[in-house]
Motif scaffolding. Structure first.
Motif, mmCIF file in Angstrom:
data_model
loop_
_atom_site.group_PDB
_atom_site.id
_atom_site.type_symbol
_atom_site.label_atom_id
_atom_site.label_comp_id
_atom_site.label_asym_id
_atom_site.label_seq_id
_atom_site.Cartn_x
_atom_site.Cartn_y
_atom_site.Cartn_z
ATOM 1 N N ILE A 215 5.812 -25.756 18.082
ATOM 2 C CA ILE A 215 5.833 -25.921 16.632
ATOM 3 C C ILE A 215 5.496 -27.371 16.317
ATOM 4 O O ILE A 215 6.230 -28.278 16.710
ATOM 5 C CB ILE A 215 7.215 -25.548 16.063
ATOM 6 N N LYS A 216 4.391 -27.598 15.597
ATOM 7 C CA LYS A 216 3.930 -28.955 15.326
ATOM 8 C C LYS A 216 3.814 -29.250 13.841
ATOM 9 O O LYS A 216 3.387 -30.336 13.467
ATOM 10 C CB LYS A 216 2.560 -29.188 15.978
ATOM 11 N N THR A 217 4.179 -28.279 12.977
ATOM 12 C CA THR A 217 4.053 -28.494 11.540
ATOM 13 C C THR A 217 5.353 -28.128 10.832
ATOM 14 O O THR A 217 6.194 -27.406 11.370
ATOM 15 C CB THR A 217 2.927 -27.620 10.936
ATOM 16 N N VAL A 218 5.467 -28.630 9.597
ATOM 17 C CA VAL A 218 6.621 -28.321 8.765
ATOM 18 C C VAL A 218 6.468 -26.895 8.259
ATOM 19 O O VAL A 218 5.371 -26.436 7.971
ATOM 20 C CB VAL A 218 6.689 -29.311 7.571
ATOM 21 N N GLY A 219 7.584 -26.174 8.149
ATOM 22 C CA GLY A 219 7.543 -24.814 7.620
ATOM 23 C C GLY A 219 8.475 -23.898 8.384
ATOM 24 O O GLY A 219 9.283 -24.336 9.195
ATOM 25 N N THR A 220 8.349 -22.621 8.108
ATOM 26 C CA THR A 220 9.195 -21.608 8.733
ATOM 27 C C THR A 220 8.412 -20.889 9.827
ATOM 28 O O THR A 220 7.277 -20.485 9.619
ATOM 29 C CB THR A 220 9.662 -20.582 7.680
#
Length: 148
Positions: A121-126
């Motif tokens: 996981i490398k990004t902001v979010g769900t």
């Protein structure tokens, strides 16, 4: 001679299996090295009872895994990390960090090896992360990554 194997024997059979071998092989190898026991009526009955007990335990583990999966499906883990431009994280979220956050936030003991992350996981979010609890049971854990 019929023999019940107590452990896996290469090219013969698996543990708990009833096999037919020559008398000499049974006496000189299987029985002497404690790899099996003679298939008497008592030993056959013991094997049947042991298999029934193992089946009962396996069913119990499966039921526990299903209950835990239902609990995990309702849960949500929130991670607050430093974020650079465009909502990209510095580094990536690992399964170890997710397991640690689940323990702190939800009091759930998750093994990091059971968490299935196809890509870090490398990004902001769900993100939905699979958790393998049992060979037949897989749960989905919701991981929310926020900006710190």
């Amino acid at each position: 001679m019929k023999v019940i194997l107590l452990e896996d024997v290469k090219s013969l059979g698996k543990k708990g299996q009833l096999v037919d071998v020559s008398d000499g092989y049974a006496r000189n190898f299987i029985l002497s090295k404690k790899k099996g026991i003679e298939a008497t009526a008592k030993n056959m009955n013991d094997l049947k009872l042991q298999k029934a007990h193992e089946d009962k335990l396996a069913a119990q583990r499966l039921e526990e895994a299903k209950l835990f999966a239902a609990e995990i499906a309702k849960a949500e883990v929130v991670l607050e990390l430093k974020v650079g431009e465009g909502g990209k994280l510095f580094g990536a979220v690992s399964s170890k960090e997710i397991a640690q956050a689940a323990k702190e936030q939800l009091n759930m003991e998750l093994d990091k090896k059971k968490l299935v992350l196809p890509n870090p996981i490398k990004t902001v979010g769900t993100t939905s992360v699979s958790v393998k609890l049992h060979p037949q049971v897989t749960a989905e854990l919701k991981v929310v990554v926020k900006e710190a």
